[in-house]
Design a protein around this motif. Structure first.
Motif, PDB file in Angstrom:
ATOM      1  N   VAL A   1      17.766   7.675 -13.521  1.00  0.00           N
ATOM      2  CA  VAL A   1      18.930   8.574 -13.535  1.00  0.00           C
ATOM      3  C   VAL A   1      18.727   9.751 -12.593  1.00  0.00           C
ATOM      4  O   VAL A   1      19.598  10.080 -11.791  1.00  0.00           O
ATOM      5  N   ASN A   2      17.548  10.401 -12.690  1.00  0.00           N
ATOM      6  CA  ASN A   2      17.295  11.628 -11.927  1.00  0.00           C
ATOM      7  C   ASN A   2      17.005  11.363 -10.450  1.00  0.00           C
ATOM      8  O   ASN A   2      17.414  12.132  -9.577  1.00  0.00           O
ATOM      9  N   LYS A   3      16.250  10.304 -10.153  1.00  0.00           N
ATOM     10  CA  LYS A   3      15.877  10.012  -8.755  1.00  0.00           C
ATOM     11  C   LYS A   3      15.777   8.502  -8.547  1.00  0.00           C
ATOM     12  O   LYS A   3      14.689   7.962  -8.352  1.00  0.00           O
ATOM     13  N   PRO A   4      16.906   7.798  -8.601  1.00  0.00           N
ATOM     14  CA  PRO A   4      16.903   6.329  -8.505  1.00  0.00           C
ATOM     15  C   PRO A   4      16.335   5.798  -7.191  1.00  0.00           C
ATOM     16  O   PRO A   4      15.744   4.720  -7.169  1.00  0.00           O
ATOM     17  N   ASP A   5      16.494   6.555  -6.099  1.00  0.00           N
ATOM     18  CA  ASP A   5      16.016   6.085  -4.795  1.00  0.00           C
ATOM     19  C   ASP A   5      14.504   6.171  -4.660  1.00  0.00           C
ATOM     20  O   ASP A   5      13.923   5.558  -3.759  1.00  0.00           O
ATOM     21  N   LYS A   6      13.856   6.946  -5.536  1.00  0.00           N
ATOM     22  CA  LYS A   6      12.411   7.149  -5.436  1.00  0.00           C
ATOM     23  C   LYS A   6      11.632   6.380  -6.500  1.00  0.00           C
ATOM     24  O   LYS A   6      10.417   6.462  -6.564  1.00  0.00           O
ATOM     25  N   THR A   7      12.335   5.636  -7.341  1.00  0.00           N
ATOM     26  CA  THR A   7      11.670   4.885  -8.403  1.00  0.00           C
ATOM     27  C   THR A   7      10.937   3.671  -7.837  1.00  0.00           C
ATOM     28  O   THR A   7      11.524   2.875  -7.105  1.00  0.00           O
ATOM     29  N   ILE A   8       9.667   3.531  -8.174  1.00  0.00           N
ATOM     30  CA  ILE A   8       8.830   2.448  -7.642  1.00  0.00           C
ATOM     31  C   ILE A   8       8.493   1.426  -8.719  1.00  0.00           C
ATOM     32  O   ILE A   8       8.594   0.218  -8.498  1.00  0.00           O
ATOM     33  N   LEU A   9       8.097   1.916  -9.907  1.00  0.00           N
ATOM     34  CA  LEU A   9       7.733   0.996 -10.987  1.00  0.00           C
ATOM     35  C   LEU A   9       8.932   0.163 -11.422  1.00  0.00           C
ATOM     36  O   LEU A   9      10.037   0.679 -11.578  1.00  0.00           O
ATOM     37  N   GLY A  10       8.681  -1.108 -11.629  1.00  0.00           N
ATOM     38  CA  GLY A  10       9.753  -2.010 -12.042  1.00  0.00           C
ATOM     39  C   GLY A  10      10.543  -2.561 -10.878  1.00  0.00           C
ATOM     40  O   GLY A  10      11.247  -3.561 -11.023  1.00  0.00           O
ATOM     41  N   LYS A  11      10.450  -1.894  -9.721  1.00  0.00           N
ATOM     42  CA  LYS A  11      11.148  -2.367  -8.525  1.00  0.00           C
ATOM     43  C   LYS A  11      10.173  -2.992  -7.529  1.00  0.00           C
ATOM     44  O   LYS A  11      10.378  -4.107  -7.069  1.00  0.00           O
ATOM     45  N   VAL A  12       9.115  -2.236  -7.205  1.00  0.00           N
ATOM     46  CA  VAL A  12       8.140  -2.707  -6.218  1.00  0.00           C
ATOM     47  C   VAL A  12       6.818  -3.076  -6.876  1.00  0.00           C
ATOM     48  O   VAL A  12       6.194  -4.068  -6.531  1.00  0.00           O
ATOM     49  N   ILE A  13       6.405  -2.257  -7.840  1.00  0.00           N
ATOM     50  CA  ILE A  13       5.132  -2.478  -8.536  1.00  0.00           C
ATOM     51  C   ILE A  13       5.401  -2.828  -9.988  1.00  0.00           C
ATOM     52  O   ILE A  13       6.140  -2.120 -10.687  1.00  0.00           O
ATOM     53  N   ASN A  14       4.802  -3.916 -10.442  1.00  0.00           N
ATOM     54  CA  ASN A  14       4.969  -4.364 -11.818  1.00  0.00           C
ATOM     55  C   ASN A  14       4.370  -3.353 -12.793  1.00  0.00           C
ATOM     56  O   ASN A  14       3.308  -2.778 -12.539  1.00  0.00           O
ATOM     57  N   ARG A  15       5.025  -3.160 -13.942  1.00  0.00           N
ATOM     58  CA  ARG A  15       4.572  -2.158 -14.907  1.00  0.00           C
ATOM     59  C   ARG A  15       3.215  -2.520 -15.504  1.00  0.00           C
ATOM     60  O   ARG A  15       2.420  -1.645 -15.842  1.00  0.00           O
ATOM     61  N   ARG A  16       2.924  -3.814 -15.649  1.00  0.00           N
ATOM     62  CA  ARG A  16       1.622  -4.218 -16.189  1.00  0.00           C
ATOM     63  C   ARG A  16       0.507  -3.879 -15.210  1.00  0.00           C
ATOM     64  O   ARG A  16      -0.580  -3.457 -15.618  1.00  0.00           O
ATOM     65  N   TRP A  17       0.783  -4.057 -13.915  1.00  0.00           N
ATOM     66  CA  TRP A  17      -0.203  -3.668 -12.909  1.00  0.00           C
ATOM     67  C   TRP A  17      -0.432  -2.157 -12.935  1.00  0.00           C
ATOM     68  O   TRP A  17      -1.549  -1.680 -12.711  1.00  0.00           O
ATOM     69  N   ALA A  18       0.629  -1.411 -13.211  1.00  0.00           N
ATOM     70  CA  ALA A  18       0.505   0.047 -13.291  1.00  0.00           C
ATOM     71  C   ALA A  18      -0.445   0.454 -14.416  1.00  0.00           C
ATOM     72  O   ALA A  18      -1.280   1.348 -14.248  1.00  0.00           O
ATOM     73  N   LEU A  19      -0.324  -0.201 -15.557  1.00  0.00           N
ATOM     74  CA  LEU A  19      -1.217   0.101 -16.678  1.00  0.00           C
ATOM     75  C   LEU A  19      -2.669  -0.223 -16.334  1.00  0.00           C
ATOM     76  O   LEU A  19      -3.591   0.520 -16.698  1.00  0.00           O
ATOM     77  N   LEU A  20      -2.871  -1.332 -15.634  1.00  0.00           N
ATOM     78  CA  LEU A  20      -4.232  -1.699 -15.235  1.00  0.00           C
ATOM     79  C   LEU A  20      -4.810  -0.666 -14.270  1.00  0.00           C
ATOM     80  O   LEU A  20      -5.965  -0.242 -14.414  1.00  0.00           O
ATOM     81  N   TRP A  21      -4.014  -0.253 -13.290  1.00  0.00           N
ATOM     82  CA  TRP A  21      -4.472   0.763 -12.350  1.00  0.00           C
ATOM     83  C   TRP A  21      -4.761   2.081 -13.058  1.00  0.00           C
ATOM     84  O   TRP A  21      -5.715   2.785 -12.730  1.00  0.00           O
TER      85      TRP A  21
ATOM     86  N   MET B   1       0.818  -1.205   0.000  1.00  0.00           N
ATOM     87  CA  MET B   1       0.000   0.000   0.000  1.00  0.00           C
ATOM     88  C   MET B   1       0.859   1.265   0.000  1.00  0.00           C
ATOM     89  O   MET B   1       0.582   2.226  -0.707  1.00  0.00           O
ATOM     90  N   THR B   2       1.929   1.262   0.814  1.00  0.00           N
ATOM     91  CA  THR B   2       2.780   2.452   0.901  1.00  0.00           C
ATOM     92  C   THR B   2       3.424   2.808  -0.443  1.00  0.00           C
ATOM     93  O   THR B   2       3.389   3.970  -0.863  1.00  0.00           O
ATOM     94  N   PRO B   3       4.024   1.837  -1.167  1.00  0.00           N
ATOM     95  CA  PRO B   3       4.562   2.165  -2.492  1.00  0.00           C
ATOM     96  C   PRO B   3       3.487   2.668  -3.458  1.00  0.00           C
ATOM     97  O   PRO B   3       3.744   3.570  -4.263  1.00  0.00           O
ATOM     98  N   PHE B   4       2.285   2.086  -3.380  1.00  0.00           N
ATOM     99  CA  PHE B   4       1.205   2.527  -4.271  1.00  0.00           C
ATOM    100  C   PHE B   4       0.825   3.975  -3.977  1.00  0.00           C
ATOM    101  O   PHE B   4       0.608   4.774  -4.901  1.00  0.00           O
TER     102      PHE B   4
ATOM    103  N   ARG C   1       1.249   9.745  -5.767  1.00  0.00           N
ATOM    104  CA  ARG C   1       1.564  11.058  -5.180  1.00  0.00           C
ATOM    105  C   ARG C   1       0.445  11.518  -4.240  1.00  0.00           C
ATOM    106  O   ARG C   1      -0.197  12.549  -4.466  1.00  0.00           O
ATOM    107  N   TRP C   2       0.206  10.768  -3.172  1.00  0.00           N
ATOM    108  CA  TRP C   2      -0.924  11.079  -2.308  1.00  0.00           C
ATOM    109  C   TRP C   2      -0.891  12.496  -1.727  1.00  0.00           C
ATOM    110  O   TRP C   2      -1.965  13.094  -1.566  1.00  0.00           O
ATOM    111  N   PRO C   3       0.287  13.105  -1.447  1.00  0.00           N
ATOM    112  CA  PRO C   3       0.237  14.500  -0.973  1.00  0.00           C
ATOM    113  C   PRO C   3      -0.335  15.446  -2.031  1.00  0.00           C
ATOM    114  O   PRO C   3      -1.076  16.382  -1.700  1.00  0.00           O
ATOM    115  N   ASN C   4      -0.001  15.204  -3.305  1.00  0.00           N
ATOM    116  CA  ASN C   4      -0.531  16.039  -4.380  1.00  0.00           C
ATOM    117  C   ASN C   4      -2.037  15.844  -4.536  1.00  0.00           C
ATOM    118  O   ASN C   4      -2.775  16.802  -4.818  1.00  0.00           O
TER     119      ASN C   4
END
Length: 306
Positions: free
Chosen positions: A72-92, A1-4, A9-12
């Motif tokens: 490249v710009n923010k490697p520590d903040k990247t979620i897709l491909g690391k925690v959440i699968n890209r196919r799931w991202a498209l579905l969401w 849930m936290t990565p999602f 961007r829940w603050p936005n």
């Protein structure tokens, strides 16, 4: 849930809710002083939900297309491909957009067909922005800024038919329209400024992957001039508005604007001239976001003044 939640961007999203709620309860309802149509609360809640769902879908698809640049710009903040699968991202992305359109339809029904169309266009623009226009100079920034302003205009236009909003309006309607234009215009300009600053901040990754953003095409100095021009325009508009407000002796509102909005804008101009590192541009980007927040929070004054 936290990565999602980070992905969408829940603050936005909270900022969107806050903006629309303040316009509804601190400007619209005080102007009409309780003379609110039945069902207004349900309609408002559905439109806020629609805005949140469509924006969340936009953030997801943006990260989907930017995954290599973000590494490249923010490697520590990247979620897709690391925690959440890209196919799931498209579905969401698809499900959230559908939820946003359904909420819009339920809120306005057939009488507000133009709002349904506008939110469909918003979802499409967010896809096009992420897939294509984000990598180009100016046009991507303009799209984001227009969609930011739309969060306010959506609430205004939900109150009337499109025709009545601009023709044969009563005094209260004219006042509401002026407030909508004022805050939507503020959101548009400050977003243009922030997007341009972020373009400079993100130059390393953008340049590596062939993006043609403003600082890459025009150069950093020309981009700084562009930002300074928009900041000057915004400051001039705010000063004129404060001079107008002074006749009503709204001293607290004027002081708030001068100290927490106008003065920080001058600070950004000064720091922008000196900035030459990614950290400095990130600081300026964060400053513009805070100024946007303080600008939107100024609606609170009208709850007491109107």
């Amino acid at each position: 849930m936290t990565p999602f939640l980070k992905l969408i961007r829940w603050p936005n999203l909270g900022f969107i809710i806050l903006t629309q709620a303040l316009f509804e309860y601190c400007i619209y309802q005080p102007i009409y002083k309780g003379n609110i149509p039945d069902g207004n609360t349900i309609q408002f809640a559905l439109l806020v939900a629609a805005s949140v769902f469509i924006a969340a879908a936009g953030y997801i698809i943006n990260d989907y297309f930017d995954i290599n640049i973000d590494l490249v710009n923010k490697p520590d903040k990247t979620i897709l491909g690391k925690v959440i699968n890209r196919r799931w991202a498209l579905l969401w992305h698809l499900l959230l957009n559908l939820a946003g359109i359904v909420c819009t339809i339920l809120a306005v029904r057939t009488a507000g067909w133009y709002l349904i169309l506008a939110n469909v266009v918003s979802a499409i623009l967010l896809w096009l922005y992420s897939a294509r226009f984000k990598k180009d100079a100016i046009i991507g920034n303009v799209i984001v800024s227009l969609l930011t302003a739309w969060t306010i205009m959506l609430i205004f236009l939900s109150k009337y038919s499109l025709w009545n909003a601009f023709n044969n309006a009563d005094a209260n309607q004219v006042r509401l329209f002026r407030f909508a234009i004022l805050y939507a215009g503020f959101a548009f300009i400050i977003s243009l400024v922030r997007e341009a600053i972020k373009d400079i901040e993100d130059m390393p990754g953008d340049h590596k992957f062939g993006c043609k953003t403003m600082p890459i095409v025009w150069g950093i100095n020309a981009t700084k001039i562009y930002i300074a021009v928009w900041l000057t325009i915004l400051i001039a508009i705010l000063v004129i508005v404060q001079l107008y407000v002074l006749q009503f002796r709204w001293w607290a509102a004027v002081a708030y604007c001068v100290v927490l909005i106008v003065a920080p804008l001058f600070y950004i101009i000064r720091k922008l001239i000196q900035a030459n590192s990614t950290q400095e541009y990130h600081h300026l980007s964060s400053m513009t976001k805070r100024i946007m927040l303080t600008g939107i929070l100024s609606m609170l004054f009208f709850y007491f003044y109107l």
